[in-house]
Motif scaffolding. Sequence first.
Motif, short mmCIF file in Angstrom:
data_model
loop_
_atom_site.label_atom_id
_atom_site.label_comp_id
_atom_site.label_asym_id
_atom_site.label_seq_id
_atom_site.Cartn_x
_atom_site.Cartn_y
_atom_site.Cartn_z
N ASP A 283 -8.00 10.42 5.72
CA ASP A 283 -6.57 10.26 6.04
C ASP A 283 -6.38 10.18 7.56
O ASP A 283 -5.64 9.31 8.05
CB ASP A 283 -5.78 11.43 5.46
CG ASP A 283 -4.29 11.32 5.74
OD1 ASP A 283 -3.60 10.59 4.99
OD2 ASP A 283 -3.81 11.93 6.71
N ARG A 302 0.67 9.44 1.93
CA ARG A 302 -0.75 9.75 2.05
C ARG A 302 -1.55 8.46 2.12
O ARG A 302 -1.08 7.39 1.72
CB ARG A 302 -1.20 10.60 0.86
CG ARG A 302 -1.09 9.87 -0.47
CD ARG A 302 -1.15 10.81 -1.66
NE ARG A 302 -0.87 10.06 -2.89
CZ ARG A 302 -0.37 10.57 -4.00
NH1 ARG A 302 -0.10 11.87 -4.06
NH2 ARG A 302 -0.15 9.83 -5.05
N THR A 303 -2.78 8.58 2.58
CA THR A 303 -3.64 7.40 2.71
C THR A 303 -4.16 6.93 1.36
O THR A 303 -4.41 5.73 1.19
CB THR A 303 -4.80 7.70 3.67
OG1 THR A 303 -4.26 7.86 4.99
CG2 THR A 303 -5.84 6.60 3.68
N VAL A 318 -5.27 12.99 1.78
CA VAL A 318 -4.06 13.44 2.44
C VAL A 318 -4.40 14.61 3.35
O VAL A 318 -5.36 15.36 3.09
CB VAL A 318 -2.99 13.84 1.38
CG1 VAL A 318 -3.46 15.04 0.56
CG2 VAL A 318 -1.62 14.08 1.99
#
Length: 371
Positions: A283, A302-303, A318
């Motif tokens: 992340d 989040r990623t 995240v």
Amino acid sequence: MASDELYPPRRLADAQRATAAAGLDALLLTPGSDLRYLTGYDAHEGERLTCLVLPAQGEPTLIVPTLERPAAEASPAPATGVRIVDHADGTDPYPLLVAALGGPVAAVGLADRMWAEQVLALRAALPGAAQRLASEVLREMRLRKSPAEVAALAEAGAAIDAVHRRMGEWLRPGRTEAEVGADIAAAIRAAGHVSVDFVIVAAGPNGASPHHGTSGRPIGAGEPVVVDIGGTMPSGYRSDCTRTYVAGAPAPAEFVDYYAVLHAAQRAAVAAVRPGVTAEDVDAAAREPIAAAGFGAAFLHRTGHGIGLDGHEEPYVVAGNARPLEAGMAFSVEPGIYLAGRHGARIEDIVVCAPDGVQRLNTTPTELIAL
């Protein structure tokens, strides 16, 4: 792919051992991904009870409505060793469940998304049993994908990539997001999916809403368009891939500039994936260059999220998730930049943490795609 590769019979025994180790006497799994993970049965979700009774010791029993018994018997479930018991309409299925447990139970793990009416019925049928979440047991099993599961996810990734490669057939100025979305949905099925899970076609200012969907708004020339699409394959495993497009005219200069930041950040995050790196490290690899360029507040989510039999499952990529990655973990890497009222962009690949690094399951170009 043979069903016994994707849904191996040994999983039930593994789950029984893990159930005992967790201090539970049984798992009770109604239709959903956990039931399918253990038995291969893609059960119908309805008011009639379907439930896998998996005692920590003893014979697993799949309780199904009589009218759905043929479907259960045609599924991979019998090959896993479960006994199938059915109940006729108008009869109470819960005594069958109690009998399948084989004796008193102190604690049971329930499917995380079991309907409330079933949870309450089980509380009445097993008044002395504490109710916990089945994910306490199954989370660790499902986190690391087997080679067969990775192959199923790769098949899903190739199918959704084939749809993205056709985007030039549909995405052009003057057509509405909904019109383009309808073409995409048909193509998702044509590419081999059995269902369409979602279609996002978000043009211009709509691209600043990560979960926009589609609308009747026509796409403008030179407007950035975020296309995030996914579906479920016959295997049960999911696809999910986002690319950003522009059609009919060059994109705005400010968009081109921040897309370059996003592109570099997504590549850096994918490259960071390897065993031992934490989820929050991945992340950070995406988030830090975006923040350094002044767009930190515009990266809203989040990623990434895990993927498998569910579109969103663990691990979550995240900040705050210090879990080290392990070989077999599969998840999305999908940073985005969203400027409210103007436009947005997202790039998403599904990746698998491999023993020696990372395997991308989506292989189409991640550059801004001009149509």
